[in-house]
Design a protein around this motif. Structure first.
Motif, PDB file in Angstrom:
ATOM      1  N   GLY A 193       0.815  -1.210   0.000  1.00  0.00           N
ATOM      2  CA  GLY A 193       0.000   0.000   0.000  1.00  0.00           C
ATOM      3  C   GLY A 193       0.843   1.252   0.000  1.00  0.00           C
ATOM      4  N   ASP A 194       1.843   1.249   0.862  1.00  0.00           N
ATOM      5  CA  ASP A 194       2.743   2.391   0.986  1.00  0.00           C
ATOM      6  C   ASP A 194       3.500   2.634  -0.320  1.00  0.00           C
ATOM      7  N   MET A 195       3.994   1.561  -0.921  1.00  0.00           N
ATOM      8  CA  MET A 195       4.783   1.720  -2.140  1.00  0.00           C
ATOM      9  C   MET A 195       3.906   2.084  -3.333  1.00  0.00           C
ATOM     10  N   ASN A 196       2.676   1.602  -3.376  1.00  0.00           N
ATOM     11  CA  ASN A 196       1.759   2.042  -4.439  1.00  0.00           C
ATOM     12  C   ASN A 196       1.505   3.538  -4.360  1.00  0.00           C
ATOM     13  N   ALA A 197       1.457   4.057  -3.141  1.00  0.00           N
ATOM     14  CA  ALA A 197       1.186   5.489  -2.951  1.00  0.00           C
ATOM     15  C   ALA A 197       2.392   6.362  -3.265  1.00  0.00           C
ATOM     16  N   MET A 198       3.569   5.758  -3.452  1.00  0.00           N
ATOM     17  CA  MET A 198       4.783   6.550  -3.664  1.00  0.00           C
ATOM     18  C   MET A 198       4.695   7.440  -4.899  1.00  0.00           C
ATOM     19  N   ASN A 199       4.030   6.959  -5.953  1.00  0.00           N
ATOM     20  CA  ASN A 199       3.904   7.748  -7.178  1.00  0.00           C
ATOM     21  C   ASN A 199       3.281   9.107  -6.881  1.00  0.00           C
ATOM     22  N   GLY A 200       2.149   9.101  -6.181  1.00  0.00           N
ATOM     23  CA  GLY A 200       1.486  10.354  -5.845  1.00  0.00           C
ATOM     24  C   GLY A 200       2.253  11.191  -4.846  1.00  0.00           C
ATOM     25  N   LEU A 201       3.006  10.530  -3.952  1.00  0.00           N
ATOM     26  CA  LEU A 201       3.819  11.295  -2.997  1.00  0.00           C
ATOM     27  C   LEU A 201       4.927  12.050  -3.715  1.00  0.00           C
ATOM     28  N   LYS A 202       5.564  11.403  -4.681  1.00  0.00           N
ATOM     29  CA  LYS A 202       6.603  12.095  -5.450  1.00  0.00           C
ATOM     30  C   LYS A 202       6.004  13.243  -6.257  1.00  0.00           C
ATOM     31  N   ASN A 203       4.818  13.037  -6.813  1.00  0.00           N
ATOM     32  CA  ASN A 203       4.133  14.115  -7.520  1.00  0.00           C
ATOM     33  C   ASN A 203       3.891  15.300  -6.593  1.00  0.00           C
ATOM     34  N   ALA A 204       3.418  15.015  -5.365  1.00  0.00           N
ATOM     35  CA  ALA A 204       3.168  16.081  -4.391  1.00  0.00           C
ATOM     36  C   ALA A 204       4.467  16.749  -3.964  1.00  0.00           C
ATOM     37  N   LEU A 205       5.550  15.981  -3.855  1.00  0.00           N
ATOM     38  CA  LEU A 205       6.842  16.562  -3.486  1.00  0.00           C
ATOM     39  C   LEU A 205       7.308  17.547  -4.551  1.00  0.00           C
ATOM     40  N   ASN A 206       7.226  17.147  -5.813  1.00  0.00           N
ATOM     41  CA  ASN A 206       7.641  18.048  -6.894  1.00  0.00           C
ATOM     42  C   ASN A 206       6.786  19.304  -6.943  1.00  0.00           C
ATOM     43  N   ASP A 207       5.503  19.162  -6.574  1.00  0.00           N
ATOM     44  CA  ASP A 207       4.572  20.292  -6.648  1.00  0.00           C
ATOM     45  C   ASP A 207       4.486  21.094  -5.352  1.00  0.00           C
ATOM     46  N   CYS A 208       5.275  20.705  -4.328  1.00  0.00           N
ATOM     47  CA  CYS A 208       5.257  21.407  -3.033  1.00  0.00           C
ATOM     48  C   CYS A 208       3.835  21.458  -2.453  1.00  0.00           C
ATOM     49  N   ILE A 247       5.794  20.288   9.496  1.00  0.00           N
ATOM     50  CA  ILE A 247       6.777  20.242   8.412  1.00  0.00           C
ATOM     51  C   ILE A 247       6.085  20.331   7.057  1.00  0.00           C
ATOM     52  N   ALA A 248       4.976  19.622   6.919  1.00  0.00           N
ATOM     53  CA  ALA A 248       4.246  19.636   5.650  1.00  0.00           C
ATOM     54  C   ALA A 248       3.773  21.039   5.285  1.00  0.00           C
ATOM     55  N   LEU A 249       3.405  21.821   6.306  1.00  0.00           N
ATOM     56  CA  LEU A 249       2.843  23.156   6.080  1.00  0.00           C
ATOM     57  C   LEU A 249       3.890  24.264   6.096  1.00  0.00           C
ATOM     58  N   THR A 250       5.133  23.912   6.333  1.00  0.00           N
ATOM     59  CA  THR A 250       6.207  24.898   6.347  1.00  0.00           C
ATOM     60  C   THR A 250       6.728  25.110   4.930  1.00  0.00           C
ATOM     61  N   ALA A 251       6.793  26.353   4.513  1.00  0.00           N
ATOM     62  CA  ALA A 251       7.228  26.655   3.146  1.00  0.00           C
ATOM     63  C   ALA A 251       8.728  26.361   2.965  1.00  0.00           C
ATOM     64  N   ILE A 275      16.614  36.356  -5.078  1.00  0.00           N
ATOM     65  CA  ILE A 275      15.934  36.604  -3.807  1.00  0.00           C
ATOM     66  C   ILE A 275      15.305  35.303  -3.329  1.00  0.00           C
ATOM     67  N   VAL A 276      15.669  34.859  -2.134  1.00  0.00           N
ATOM     68  CA  VAL A 276      15.068  33.673  -1.525  1.00  0.00           C
ATOM     69  C   VAL A 276      14.043  34.164  -0.515  1.00  0.00           C
ATOM     70  N   ALA A 277      12.788  34.166  -0.927  1.00  0.00           N
ATOM     71  CA  ALA A 277      11.725  34.734  -0.090  1.00  0.00           C
ATOM     72  C   ALA A 277      10.374  34.326  -0.650  1.00  0.00           C
ATOM     73  N   ASP A 278       9.350  34.579   0.134  1.00  0.00           N
ATOM     74  CA  ASP A 278       7.979  34.304  -0.260  1.00  0.00           C
ATOM     75  C   ASP A 278       7.574  35.184  -1.443  1.00  0.00           C
ATOM     76  N   ALA A 279       6.849  34.594  -2.395  1.00  0.00           N
ATOM     77  CA  ALA A 279       6.453  35.321  -3.596  1.00  0.00           C
ATOM     78  C   ALA A 279       5.577  36.518  -3.274  1.00  0.00           C
ATOM     79  N   GLY A 280       4.587  36.341  -2.421  1.00  0.00           N
ATOM     80  CA  GLY A 280       3.669  37.431  -2.103  1.00  0.00           C
ATOM     81  C   GLY A 280       4.351  38.584  -1.395  1.00  0.00           C
ATOM     82  N   ARG A 281       5.166  38.262  -0.390  1.00  0.00           N
ATOM     83  CA  ARG A 281       5.872  39.324   0.338  1.00  0.00           C
ATOM     84  C   ARG A 281       6.813  40.091  -0.581  1.00  0.00           C
ATOM     85  N   THR A 282       7.480  39.345  -1.464  1.00  0.00           N
ATOM     86  CA  THR A 282       8.437  40.002  -2.358  1.00  0.00           C
ATOM     87  C   THR A 282       7.724  40.925  -3.340  1.00  0.00           C
ATOM     88  N   MET A 283       6.627  40.462  -3.921  1.00  0.00           N
ATOM     89  CA  MET A 283       5.904  41.317  -4.864  1.00  0.00           C
ATOM     90  C   MET A 283       5.305  42.531  -4.162  1.00  0.00           C
TER      91      MET A 283
END
Length: 547
Positions: free
Chosen positions: A75-90, A144-148, A310-318
């Motif tokens: 089950g865990d390994m089947n879910a890895m595909n979507g976890l990697k997708n979520a990792l790439n998409d933050c 950790i999941a919610l930390t940018a 610039i390493v910073a949040d997009a909204g704050r920077t704009m």
């Protein structure tokens, strides 16, 4: 309180109202705790690959945390595909796997895999070591999941811990770490560079969506009179019908967009890593006067050397840039015209394909008719595949969380599952899944989830009986026949497949039929599948738009 009940309490306390998963004997204590509550739902998928895609669709379209639960090992390994997708998409997910008991680890217990198997597909991999620490570790994973920059976190909870009634360590108040505001001197440099530019542009990525900064982007673009090029993960951070929208950067990016970017004398890349997919392996010519804003310092200098990093949040920077520009004269005067010229060139290039009315239609003709029929306020979840490149180029989207598609992981089979997650997150909006027949067959089991859960999603499948994007390349670049990877001799009957799983089904062929049928499907109650035959020999966006 038993640990299983405390786990669900903790999820609910963090705003989780839906848990996606497939039950197993290991997860039953958690399912028991959910069954006794009314403030959290459990959506049961038919395959664990779909579980993580469902959660990804929920988080992408809501902006909130999503949660999953699976059994260990398969089950865990089947879910890895979507976890990697979520990792790439933050994308923020907390993925709970009910782990092998500590005393059995290393003894080849059922479904046992070493916990570090998952290290490279998640932002962090947390294994709970003691019953008393379960809730503290779960909260740490959520933080950790919610930390940018956000991302998926796996939490391995041993099976034998869940029924225990033990004193639980109470996690303290956590201040989620955020990237601070940009340095004043960097903002001053960037503002000078952009204000003095006569032909500035903005490349806006998914980080703008994650920051909730579409308003800041729109305001800054209008201040600079700068055409905006959203990336494929930034689609709709500026509405596609805004006067400064100039085209999406993706695998289907064509000559008109590339020429306009090359003609710029300054660029702001914000909320994007300017990755290889977005920038065509960095073949797109970006001006030397580049301001690059991203959350990950490792992205600065990859592909392009910025004048200001610039390493910073997009909204704050704009927001800071907007304030700095208030005291500067703006040199740009023709941004709206440049954006209009680019849009017109793209439209002109598409016109021949959009005009086709005899089935089987090329994807642009079908997508144009679908767009006419789908309500502006609907959420659209697009699968990967050749049609997706056409949708990125020409299927208009208007709100930053109303269009979802996989990023650089580009996994097929995500369209229907992500639409399920989107509907769970947005029950009051119409939700449409756009998929090809190839992608749908990789998640066809989730049609049954739609029917069983009575989830009101309209599935639109563009059926060309082929992995056409692969067959086209095989014929064009290799010594292979047309439709090398097609199955026209054994066509799929999605009417029979979907109706057999309990969905209402419809078919359409011409653009007029598509408009009428799709509108009726969206209006109907309950899950519906609309099948549209498309041309397996149509040109691919990456080739057609670049000619």
């Amino acid at each position: 309180m038993r640990i299983n009940e405390a786990v669900i309490d903790r999820l609910v306390a963090n705003g989780v109202d839906t848990l996606f998963g497939i039950p197993g004997k290991q997860t039953l204590p958690l399912n028991e705790a959910i069954s006794e509550r009314t403030d959290i739902d459990f959506i049961m998928a038919r395959h664990e690959t779909a579980v993580s895609h469902q959660a990804w669709g929920y988080a992408e379209t809501s902006g909130g945390l999503a949660a999953t639960v699976v059994i260990p090992g398969p089950g865990d390994m089947n879910a890895m595909n979507g976890l990697k997708n979520a990792l790439n998409d933050c994308t923020p997910l907390v993925h709970m796997a009910v782990e092998t008991e500590p005393e059995i680890r290393g003894g080849d217990g059922i479904h046992e895999t070493p916990p570090d198997t998952y290290d490279n597909v998640v932002k962090e991999n947390v294994t709970v070591e003691t019953p008393e620490s379960t809730i503290a570790e779960l909260q740490r994973a959520i933080d950790i999941a919610l930390t940018a920059p956000m991302g998926p976190v796996r939490v391995g909870i041993p099976k034998n811990f869940l029924p225990m009634d033990v004193p639980l360590a109470e996690p303290g108040e956590t201040e989620t770490r955020t990237v601070g505001s940009p340095a004043d001197e960097r903002i001053a440099e960037a503002a000078d560079l952009l204000a003095e530019s006569e032909r500035p542009i903005i490349i806006a990525g998914g980080g703008v969506r994650a920051s909730g900064a579409s308003d800041e982007l729109t305001s800054l673009a209008e201040t600079l009179d700068a055409p905006v090029f959203p990336t494929y993960k930034g689609k709709a951070v500026l509405p596609d019908d805004h006067d400064l929208f100039a085209g999406v950067l993706c695998g289907g990016t064509g000559s008109a967009v590339k020429h306009q970017i090359a003609a710029a004398d300054a660029a702001l890349g914000v909320g994007t890593d300017l990755d290889a997919v977005t920038m065509k392996h960095w073949e797109i010519d970006v001006p030397d006067d580049l301001v690059h804003v991203t959350l990950d310092a490792d992205d600065i200098g990859v592909g392009y050397d910025p004048a200001v990093g610039i390493v910073a949040d997009a909204g704050r920077t704009m927001g800071a840039l907007e304030s700095a520009l208030d005291t500067r004269s703006i040199a740009s005067t023709n941004g709206h015209e440049r954006a209009r010229e680019t849009r017109q060139a793209v439209e002109d290039r598409l016109a021949e394909l959009v005009a086709v009315e005899e089935p089987p239609l090329p994807s642009p003709s079908a997508l144009s008719a679908i767009r006419d029929a789908v309500p502006r306020e609907a959420v659209v979840a697009a699968d990967a595949g050749g049609f997706r490149l056409w949708s990125l180029v020409m299927f208009e989207a208007y709100e930053p969380r109303d269009y979802v598609n996989p990023g650089s992981w580009a996994t097929m089979g995500s369209g229907v599952p992500s639409a399920i997650g989107a509907k769970a997150a947005n029950p009051d909006q119409d939700v449409v899944a756009l998929t090809g027949d190839g992608g749908l067959m990789m998640c066809v089991h989730e049609l049954h989830t739609l029917a069983d859960e009575d989830i009101d999603v309209t599935v639109i499948v563009l059926n060309n009986s082929d992995y056409a994007i692969i067959s086209e390349e095989a014929e064009r670049s290799y010594r292979m026949d047309a439709s090398e990877y097609g199955w026209q001799d054994v066509p799929l009957d999605f009417d029979a497949i979907a109706s057999g799983m309990g969905l209402e089904t419809m078919r359409a062929g011409t653009p007029d039929e598509i408009r009428e049928t799709v509108a009726a499907a969206v209006e109907s109650d309950g899950p519906t599948l609309v099948e549209i035959s498309t041309d397996p020999h149509e040109p691919q966006a990456s080739v057609w738009m670049s000619d």
